[in-house]
Design a protein around this motif. Sequence first.
Motif, PDB file in Angstrom:
ATOM      1  N   ASP A  34       5.496  -3.728   7.412  1.00 59.88           N
ATOM      2  CA  ASP A  34       4.671  -4.893   7.131  1.00 59.88           C
ATOM      3  C   ASP A  34       3.718  -4.519   6.010  1.00 59.88           C
ATOM      4  N   PRO A  35       3.822  -5.194   4.849  1.00 60.03           N
ATOM      5  CA  PRO A  35       2.961  -4.830   3.716  1.00 60.03           C
ATOM      6  C   PRO A  35       1.476  -4.902   4.048  1.00 60.03           C
ATOM      7  N   ALA A  36       1.095  -5.712   5.010  1.00 62.04           N
ATOM      8  CA  ALA A  36      -0.317  -5.835   5.361  1.00 62.04           C
ATOM      9  C   ALA A  36      -0.846  -4.567   6.030  1.00 62.04           C
ATOM     10  N   THR A  37       0.057  -3.730   6.550  1.00 60.92           N
ATOM     11  CA  THR A  37      -0.382  -2.524   7.245  1.00 60.92           C
ATOM     12  C   THR A  37      -0.412  -1.292   6.346  1.00 60.92           C
ATOM     13  N   LEU A  38      -0.002  -1.424   5.101  1.00 61.40           N
ATOM     14  CA  LEU A  38      -0.015  -0.287   4.189  1.00 61.40           C
ATOM     15  C   LEU A  38      -1.446   0.021   3.756  1.00 61.40           C
ATOM     16  N   PRO A  39      -1.732   1.281   3.531  1.00 58.68           N
ATOM     17  CA  PRO A  39      -3.046   1.623   2.976  1.00 58.68           C
ATOM     18  C   PRO A  39      -3.213   0.948   1.608  1.00 58.68           C
ATOM     19  N   PRO A  40      -4.419   0.539   1.270  1.00 60.34           N
ATOM     20  CA  PRO A  40      -4.650  -0.201   0.024  1.00 60.34           C
ATOM     21  C   PRO A  40      -4.130   0.512  -1.224  1.00 60.34           C
ATOM     22  N   HIS A  41      -4.327   1.826  -1.306  1.00 60.07           N
ATOM     23  CA  HIS A  41      -3.871   2.551  -2.501  1.00 60.07           C
ATOM     24  C   HIS A  41      -2.348   2.511  -2.613  1.00 60.07           C
ATOM     25  N   LEU A  42      -1.665   2.675  -1.494  1.00 63.07           N
ATOM     26  CA  LEU A  42      -0.205   2.631  -1.516  1.00 63.07           C
ATOM     27  C   LEU A  42       0.281   1.238  -1.899  1.00 63.07           C
ATOM     28  N   GLN A  43      -0.373   0.201  -1.399  1.00 62.95           N
ATOM     29  CA  GLN A  43      -0.005  -1.165  -1.767  1.00 62.95           C
ATOM     30  C   GLN A  43      -0.194  -1.390  -3.264  1.00 62.95           C
ATOM     31  N   THR A  44      -1.258  -0.835  -3.825  1.00 62.65           N
ATOM     32  CA  THR A  44      -1.501  -0.951  -5.263  1.00 62.65           C
ATOM     33  C   THR A  44      -0.381  -0.275  -6.052  1.00 62.65           C
ATOM     34  N   LEU A  45       0.034   0.889  -5.606  1.00 68.77           N
ATOM     35  CA  LEU A  45       1.122   1.603  -6.276  1.00 68.77           C
ATOM     36  C   LEU A  45       2.438   0.821  -6.190  1.00 68.77           C
ATOM     37  N   LEU A  46       2.723   0.254  -5.028  1.00 70.67           N
ATOM     38  CA  LEU A  46       3.945  -0.537  -4.883  1.00 70.67           C
ATOM     39  C   LEU A  46       3.912  -1.778  -5.768  1.00 70.67           C
ATOM     40  N   ASN A  47       2.766  -2.408  -5.849  1.00 65.28           N
ATOM     41  CA  ASN A  47       2.627  -3.572  -6.731  1.00 65.28           C
ATOM     42  C   ASN A  47       2.886  -3.186  -8.179  1.00 65.28           C
ATOM     43  N   GLN A  48       2.372  -2.040  -8.576  1.00 67.03           N
ATOM     44  CA  GLN A  48       2.584  -1.573  -9.946  1.00 67.03           C
ATOM     45  C   GLN A  48       4.061  -1.289 -10.212  1.00 67.03           C
ATOM     46  N   LEU A  49       4.747  -0.704  -9.230  1.00 67.78           N
ATOM     47  CA  LEU A  49       6.183  -0.464  -9.384  1.00 67.78           C
ATOM     48  C   LEU A  49       6.949  -1.775  -9.552  1.00 67.78           C
ATOM     49  N   GLN A  50       6.578  -2.785  -8.782  1.00 65.13           N
ATOM     50  CA  GLN A  50       7.237  -4.080  -8.911  1.00 65.13           C
ATOM     51  C   GLN A  50       7.015  -4.671 -10.293  1.00 65.13           C
ATOM     52  N   LEU A  51       5.806  -4.557 -10.805  1.00 61.70           N
ATOM     53  CA  LEU A  51       5.520  -5.057 -12.155  1.00 61.70           C
ATOM     54  C   LEU A  51       6.324  -4.303 -13.206  1.00 61.70           C
ATOM     55  N   ASP A  52       6.365  -2.988 -13.059  1.00 53.79           N
ATOM     56  CA  ASP A  52       7.128  -2.168 -14.005  1.00 53.79           C
ATOM     57  C   ASP A  52       8.611  -2.537 -13.974  1.00 53.79           C
ATOM     58  N   ASP A  53       9.162  -2.748 -12.774  1.00 54.48           N
ATOM     59  CA  ASP A  53      10.563  -3.142 -12.651  1.00 54.48           C
ATOM     60  C   ASP A  53      10.817  -4.487 -13.331  1.00 54.48           C
ATOM     61  N   ALA A  54       9.911  -5.421 -13.121  1.00 53.21           N
ATOM     62  CA  ALA A  54      10.065  -6.744 -13.729  1.00 53.21           C
ATOM     63  C   ALA A  54      10.018  -6.648 -15.251  1.00 53.21           C
ATOM     64  N   GLU A  55       9.108  -5.844 -15.773  1.00 51.03           N
ATOM     65  CA  GLU A  55       9.006  -5.671 -17.226  1.00 51.03           C
ATOM     66  C   GLU A  55      10.262  -5.017 -17.785  1.00 51.03           C
ATOM     67  N   THR A  56      10.792  -4.047 -17.071  1.00 49.48           N
ATOM     68  CA  THR A  56      12.009  -3.366 -17.516  1.00 49.48           C
ATOM     69  C   THR A  56      13.176  -4.342 -17.562  1.00 49.48           C
ATOM     70  N   LYS A  57      13.287  -5.202 -16.546  1.00 48.72           N
ATOM     71  CA  LYS A  57      14.364  -6.185 -16.537  1.00 48.72           C
ATOM     72  C   LYS A  57      14.234  -7.158 -17.690  1.00 48.72           C
TER      73      LYS A  57
END
Length: 61
Positions: A34-57
């Motif tokens: 559940d994304p709501a249970t992730l530590p805030p820093h880890l959620q920030t990192l995952l969000n950044q990965l999603q953005l990077d993936d979208a930009e790469t596509k």
Amino acid sequence: MTRRVAELKQTEGGSAATVCEAVGERLRSVLAPDPATLPPHLQTLLNQLQLDDAETKLRSR
């Protein structure tokens, strides 16, 4: 894939494969974090990965 699963797929045709896929799908949905249970820093990192993936596509189009 384990050897036993591979053997089941060969001996029982598609039915064993279908069962394996259904069980895997069910486990993924039940055990999905559940994304709501992730530590805030880890959620920030995952969000950044999603953005990077979208930009790469977008760049690869």
